[in-house]
Design a protein around this motif. Structure first.
Motif, PDB file in Angstrom:
ATOM      1  N   ASP A 218      40.326  35.028  39.562  1.00  0.00           N
ATOM      2  CA  ASP A 218      39.337  36.107  39.425  1.00  0.00           C
ATOM      3  C   ASP A 218      39.763  37.321  40.255  1.00  0.00           C
ATOM      4  O   ASP A 218      39.682  38.465  39.791  1.00  0.00           O
ATOM      5  CB  ASP A 218      37.952  35.633  39.879  1.00  0.00           C
ATOM      6  CG  ASP A 218      37.375  34.561  38.953  1.00  0.00           C
ATOM      7  OD1 ASP A 218      37.839  34.479  37.789  1.00  0.00           O
ATOM      8  OD2 ASP A 218      36.494  33.804  39.396  1.00  0.00           O
TER       9      ASP A 218
ATOM     10  N   THR B 122      42.411  39.873  38.924  1.00  0.00           N
ATOM     11  CA  THR B 122      42.036  40.889  37.928  1.00  0.00           C
ATOM     12  C   THR B 122      41.580  42.183  38.583  1.00  0.00           C
ATOM     13  O   THR B 122      41.571  43.234  37.944  1.00  0.00           O
ATOM     14  CB  THR B 122      40.915  40.360  37.005  1.00  0.00           C
ATOM     15  OG1 THR B 122      39.762  40.061  37.804  1.00  0.00           O
ATOM     16  CG2 THR B 122      41.357  39.112  36.262  1.00  0.00           C
ATOM     17  N   THR B 123      41.196  42.120  39.852  1.00  0.00           N
ATOM     18  CA  THR B 123      40.667  43.322  40.520  1.00  0.00           C
ATOM     19  C   THR B 123      41.536  43.792  41.685  1.00  0.00           C
ATOM     20  O   THR B 123      41.191  44.758  42.353  1.00  0.00           O
ATOM     21  CB  THR B 123      39.237  43.046  41.037  1.00  0.00           C
ATOM     22  OG1 THR B 123      39.257  41.894  41.890  1.00  0.00           O
ATOM     23  CG2 THR B 123      38.282  42.819  39.875  1.00  0.00           C
ATOM     24  N   HIS B 124      42.611  43.098  41.948  1.00  0.00           N
ATOM     25  CA  HIS B 124      43.496  43.494  43.054  1.00  0.00           C
ATOM     26  C   HIS B 124      44.924  43.685  42.557  1.00  0.00           C
ATOM     27  O   HIS B 124      45.382  42.976  41.661  1.00  0.00           O
ATOM     28  CB  HIS B 124      43.480  42.439  44.171  1.00  0.00           C
ATOM     29  CG  HIS B 124      42.198  42.377  44.914  1.00  0.00           C
ATOM     30  ND1 HIS B 124      41.083  41.727  44.429  1.00  0.00           N
ATOM     31  CD2 HIS B 124      41.818  42.912  46.112  1.00  0.00           C
ATOM     32  CE1 HIS B 124      40.096  41.840  45.287  1.00  0.00           C
ATOM     33  NE2 HIS B 124      40.511  42.550  46.323  1.00  0.00           N
TER      34      HIS B 124
END
Length: 582
Positions: free
Chosen positions: A414, A417-419
């Motif tokens: 998870d 996807t944002t880092h």
């Protein structure tokens, strides 16, 4: 002092037959209760000397052996080899390197050889799948040297050709090898034993060579005292009905129920007590899956066992086990020394993770060889914290986690996807290093391309005959790129320094281009130029570069034609200003 059985590890490339060989060795004793039966340990298979003598009867003659048999580590592959450490080296006393005689040396074969050399572990080579050699007639369970005599000349020649192809490749890697029955000095040559793991052909020869070499060259290493146990943790796992357990290979001494032991962890060594020693029951005695172990009061090396202990917090695979009585401080110091990982770290580098201490060291070793700096290392699966941590690294090429034989936890997936982080996972060290290096090269290429897209590079074009599509507003002409590259919005000058105009667009057929490179023939729309006035057919035109950008070009690796074009441009410019671009 007694002699224990040598611990044997099986290595090789995927699909070359490691597991098939272990399966055949495990399955050779059909009658469970016969004398000298093969017994199953935790993580290991014990082949007693009586069984070796029986299998090798046709080859033995008057030879007698004193080693009590062989203990094969069940987990095949270089991974288990690097995980199972003992005494600062490998747990295995001797190894079998399995090579498919029809395929020869593969990447994992080379990796296995590298590991064997690093640990200075003696090994023999099982040349597997001789049953697939053209014309070979299989004789199950028969010694190779007996089977070979029954083969046709063509089959013998085909086998010999493949065998010596392997010998040649090993020579390229700096090793001298020969068929085992043709070797006079086993200290100078690696023994090659042709086998078929599928049907047991040649396996008697393999067992005979293993026992013979172990007795002749390793006997001193195999002496074991009846003192406190020494071992290596193979795996830490939950067992239904038992809770957390450790699978251990004991290589020295003896272990009793109730013994105090010290275990290696990620931090300080753990002190605990043995509650139970479990050994697998023979398969035909298992009545209930919950009752598949025999409880032992004591066990003597070498053996593979499952242990229940009072506490197993933080214990890691690959770490040492030591039993102790009145020498607690000495044992703790010994374990701390053995579990200390000597990995060189840098201020800038990647993070590496592996499932065990030995695997971590193997990955670090290969990273160092490949000039990949390491900033942080740990055992265990990749977590969200790891992803967040590497995303804060300054160098984009180091925002990376290299994972050897580990998985990504769900929260790590998870977080990815944002880092801005990258994770590489592989069960083969070479594959992991190769994947990362290819990615680095691609990232460098993309970064270079992006930098180049913002800079005016040298470019030279020729206006083609019979390719004037419009004379002006804008002039559209066919050109050939003679050197370098051209892009939209670049200004063009003539060979005498005159300004010609600005490139408005580039086309090939119906396709609009961002740039054209050397060798391409395209249509160019030139704003501010009129054919017959500022330019004409066969004219040579140059990309006009600002004087302030000339120095920037020194930061780029210009190719030969770009350098020549730049020299020509400087020559044109310096006719009006001798110091232009200096």
């Amino acid at each position: 002092m007694t002699i224990r059985q040598p611990i044997v590890s099986v290595l090789g490339h995927v699909d070359h037959g490691k597991t098939s060989l272990l399966d055949y060795i495990r399955g050779t004793a059909v009658i469970t209760h016969e004398a000298g039966r093969i017994t199953q340990h935790i993580g290991a298979t014990e082949v007693p000397l009586e069984h070796v003598n029986k299998v090798c009867a046709k080859l033995l003659g008057s030879r007698k052996f004193t080693v009590p048999g062989l203990l094969f580590i069940d987990t095949p592959g270089h991974h288990s080899f690097t995980t199972l450490r003992a005494r600062g080296g490998s747990l295995a006393d001797i190894a079998i390197l399995v090579i498919d005689i029809n395929e020869g040396l593969k990447p994992q074969t080379l990796e296995s050889i590298s590991i064997l050399k690093r640990f200075k572990t003696p090994f023999i080579i099982a040349l597997n799948k001789i049953d697939l050699v053209d014309g070979w007639v299989t004789h199950p369970s028969t010694p190779f040297i007996i089977s070979e005599k029954t083969q046709s000349e063509e089959a013998q020649a085909a086998l010999s050709e493949k065998l010596y192809a392997v010998v040649g490749r090993l020579a390229e890697e700096g090793m001298s090898a020969e068929r085992y029955d043709r070797i006079e000095n086993f200290t100078k040559n690696i023994a090659l034993v042709p086998i078929s793991a599928r049907n047991g052909e040649g396996v008697p020869d393999l067992l005979l060579v293993l026992v013979g070499l172990a007795q002749r060259f390793l006997e001193e290493n195999l002496k074991t005292a009846m003192g406190p146990a020494k071992g290596t943790i193979l795996e830490v796992k939950e067992e239904r009905g038992l809770g957390q357990t450790i699978d251990v290979i004991l290589y020295d001494g003896e272990l009793r129920q109730g013994d105090n032991i010290a275990l290696g962890t990620k931090g300080k060594p753990l002190l605990t007590k043995v509650k139970a020693i479990l050994k697998p029951k023979p398969l035909d005695e298992i009545r209930d899956p919950r009752d598949k172990f025999d409880r032992m009061r004591e066990i003597t090396a070498a053996a593979g066992v499952k242990l229940l202990c009072q506490n197993l917090d933080g214990v890691v695979a690959g770490a040492p086990l030591r039993a102790f009585k009145n020498n607690q401080d000495e044992v703790l110091k010994e374990i701390a020394e053995e579990t200390r990982i000597n990995i060189e770290v840098a201020d800038n580098g990647v993070m590496i993770k592996a499932d065990a201490l030995g695997s971590l060291e193997a990955l670090a070793y290969e990273c160092k060889r490949a000039d990949i700096p390491i900033r942080k290392y740990e055992t265990g699966d990749i977590s969200k914290r790891d992803i967040i941590e590497v995303s804060a690294y300054t160098d984009p090429l180091h925002k990376v986690v290299l994972g050897f034989n580990v998985s990504m936890l769900p929260d790590a997936k998870d977080a990815l996807t944002t880092h801005e982080s990258k994770v590489f996972l592989n069960a083969v060290v070479y594959g992991l290093i190769d994947d990362y290096q290819k990615w680095v090269e691609e990232q460098k290429r993309l970064a270079e391309a992006e930098k180049r897209s913002l800079v005016a590079f040298p470019g030279k074009i020729r206006v083609l005959p019979n390719c004037v599509f419009r004379a002006s507003k804008p002039a559209i002409v066919g050109v050939r790129v003679l050197a370098g590259r051209i892009r939209n919005n670049q200004r063009l000058i003539a060979a005498d320094g005159r300004e010609i105009g600005r490139i408005r667009s580039l086309r090939t057929g119906e396709d609009v281009l961002k740039e054209a490179i050397v060798g391409q023939e395209i249509a160019v729309a030139i704003e501010g130029a009129t054919v017959g006035r500022q330019l004409d057919v066969e004219d040579i035109l140059y990309v006009d570069i600002l004087e302030s950008e000339i120095k920037n070009l020194q930061d780029y690796d210009l190719n030969l034609d770009e350098k020549e074009t730049l020299e020509q441009l400087l020559e044109i410019k310096r006719k009006a200003d001798p110091f232009w671009g200096m």
